[in-house]
Design a protein around this motif. Sequence first.
Motif, PDB file in Angstrom:
ATOM      1  N   THR A  76      -2.389  -3.150  18.598  1.00  0.00           N
ATOM      2  CA  THR A  76      -3.116  -4.119  17.774  1.00  0.00           C
ATOM      3  C   THR A  76      -4.430  -4.528  18.448  1.00  0.00           C
ATOM      4  O   THR A  76      -4.540  -4.536  19.679  1.00  0.00           O
ATOM      5  N   PRO A  77      -5.431  -4.934  17.649  1.00  0.00           N
ATOM      6  CA  PRO A  77      -6.698  -5.393  18.219  1.00  0.00           C
ATOM      7  C   PRO A  77      -6.528  -6.579  19.175  1.00  0.00           C
ATOM      8  O   PRO A  77      -7.251  -6.683  20.162  1.00  0.00           O
ATOM      9  N   GLU A  78      -5.572  -7.490  18.917  1.00  0.00           N
ATOM     10  CA  GLU A  78      -5.456  -8.631  19.827  1.00  0.00           C
ATOM     11  C   GLU A  78      -4.931  -8.205  21.198  1.00  0.00           C
ATOM     12  O   GLU A  78      -5.293  -8.817  22.211  1.00  0.00           O
ATOM     13  N   ILE A  86       4.292  -2.894  17.809  1.00  0.00           N
ATOM     14  CA  ILE A  86       5.153  -2.087  16.928  1.00  0.00           C
ATOM     15  C   ILE A  86       6.353  -1.637  17.751  1.00  0.00           C
ATOM     16  O   ILE A  86       6.234  -0.768  18.620  1.00  0.00           O
ATOM     17  N   ALA A  91      -6.196 -10.747  11.296  1.00  0.00           N
ATOM     18  CA  ALA A  91      -6.769  -9.403  11.403  1.00  0.00           C
ATOM     19  C   ALA A  91      -6.500  -8.781  12.772  1.00  0.00           C
ATOM     20  O   ALA A  91      -6.445  -7.556  12.897  1.00  0.00           O
ATOM     21  N   GLY A  92      -6.285  -9.619  13.786  1.00  0.00           N
ATOM     22  CA  GLY A  92      -6.004  -9.111  15.126  1.00  0.00           C
ATOM     23  C   GLY A  92      -4.658  -8.424  15.247  1.00  0.00           C
ATOM     24  O   GLY A  92      -4.352  -7.818  16.273  1.00  0.00           O
ATOM     25  N   MET A  93      -3.828  -8.532  14.210  1.00  0.00           N
ATOM     26  CA  MET A  93      -2.527  -7.865  14.222  1.00  0.00           C
ATOM     27  C   MET A  93      -2.447  -6.721  13.215  1.00  0.00           C
ATOM     28  O   MET A  93      -1.346  -6.242  12.901  1.00  0.00           O
ATOM     29  N   VAL A  94      -3.567  -6.269  12.693  1.00  0.00           N
ATOM     30  CA  VAL A  94      -3.583  -5.076  11.835  1.00  0.00           C
ATOM     31  C   VAL A  94      -3.856  -3.866  12.730  1.00  0.00           C
ATOM     32  O   VAL A  94      -4.851  -3.839  13.448  1.00  0.00           O
ATOM     33  N   THR A  95      -2.989  -2.867  12.696  1.00  0.00           N
ATOM     34  CA  THR A  95      -3.160  -1.732  13.621  1.00  0.00           C
ATOM     35  C   THR A  95      -4.374  -0.876  13.219  1.00  0.00           C
ATOM     36  O   THR A  95      -4.723  -0.794  12.036  1.00  0.00           O
ATOM     37  N   GLY A 106       3.828  -2.043  10.683  1.00  0.00           N
ATOM     38  CA  GLY A 106       3.036  -3.243  10.950  1.00  0.00           C
ATOM     39  C   GLY A 106       3.866  -4.262  11.710  1.00  0.00           C
ATOM     40  O   GLY A 106       5.053  -4.050  11.958  1.00  0.00           O
ATOM     41  N   ILE A 107       3.225  -5.368  12.081  1.00  0.00           N
ATOM     42  CA  ILE A 107       3.935  -6.436  12.789  1.00  0.00           C
ATOM     43  C   ILE A 107       4.719  -7.242  11.753  1.00  0.00           C
ATOM     44  O   ILE A 107       4.141  -7.983  10.956  1.00  0.00           O
TER      45      ILE A 107
END
Lengths: 249, 249
Positions: A19-21, A114, B15-19, B113-114
């Motif tokens: 993820t981006p974070e 994930i 958005a920081g948790m969208v792969t 996804g998360i």
Amino acid sequence: MTGWLAIAGLGPGDAGMVTPEVTEALALATDVVGYIPYVARIAPRPGLTLHATDNRVELDRAAHALAMAADAKRVVIVSSGDPGVFAMAAAVFEALEAGPADWRALDIRVLPGITAMLAASARAGAPLGHDFCAINLSDNLKPWSLIERRIRFAVEADFAIAFYNPRSVARPEGFAHVLAILRETCGAHRPILFARAVSTAEETLRIVPLGEASPDMADMRTMVIVGSSRTRTIERPGGSWLYTPRSAA
Amino acid sequence: MTGWLAIAGLGPGDAGMVTPEVTEALALATDVVGYIPYVARIAPRPGLTLHATDNRVELDRAAHALAMAADAKRVVIVSSGDPGVFAMAAAVFEALEAGPADWRALDIRVLPGITAMLAASARAGAPLGHDFCAINLSDNLKPWSLIERRIRFAVEADFAIAFYNPRSVARPEGFAHVLAILRETCGAHRPILFARAVSTAEETLRIVPLGEASPDMADMRTMVIVGSSRTRTIERPGGSWLYTPRSAA
């Protein structure tokens, strides 16, 4: 500079599932801590210290990370998958509870990832599309009697079941017992998925009826998912999809 | 141009948790299909058609997406969280099984996804750090007797339990029954987490003993996690951490 600790999940292996974070936390870190193969996934850069340790020292690693955060470092503990699922997050909170009181004021964040069962499920179709459970077969922290009891109740509840760490080094024969219990309680026709090294170059998927499953189909890098009574396969060119319908009836 | 279908998880909201692989699929798509609030998260652009539909038409939506992919479109079905957990992936495979045989040759990928329970768990600490299960309390596809039976076996197995959709519109009183069963079987002191709208501006977290839990603590946007017998809280400035140790004994 104020220190912090992020416990981050790197996902199953492919960079497209980080993820981006998590990427952002790694970019800000002064120190990255973790089991050797997970730390190996982090690119070295000036200003970043990599601390790679053995898998059997989770509590020491967690205490070390907390102490560094208390010393104003920006620390990321890396786990594969999700850190909250059979990974480092619980070890950090164990170390936090046992540690000095001032650690409780630290800036600690868990950054989800994930987890292996969701990556495996996605590749195979949707076997976890209805109610399910996750059981860790790693034995060093759990007696076998509890594992067996939990599997039997999970089958009674008619969950799909995701098994993490099916063949641990400490008790390789345990998984043969698991398969025997599953055949006894679910029958020989229930489908079981062996998903190895998902999202890496070594990925393999295998879906067989329980009656054809054998312990050697799983190794340390394999996620095993057994369906519920409702789980179905759909034939397709070159293989099959495995899925559990949303409806229970 | 060959069509394809990706069933993608957008995570809990941030958005920081969208792969990255989901972001890439969306960038290549000609058509995005999903429930209205999830499609609202996708930025419009030239060449992209957004198909937002009501939540109760999952099978129609899935068949529509499959038909478009068969017609050489590049289609992404968006779900919140993970598409394989109480979301659109199972509906797609139901539609695939019931549809024309040539759909089975389509290029279909599920992009994980998360999922909500892992986002909620991360915010609270690590309540799912040991064996756990996930139960969907949405009632329209499952009789109440099965839900009750499943909860009782899950408690016997001593899983931590993550409840999705605790207060569905169709049966709002069901969650009061769930709390009553949990109090009866787990006692009044077992901790329960109410995590609402995790990772959004409306996020709230609340951890209480079961004896103080009430149905109004959950709404449609709340993830509920009840601990196992081993789950513990750690007091910290301004709140507490909730975690389940890795050891069973």
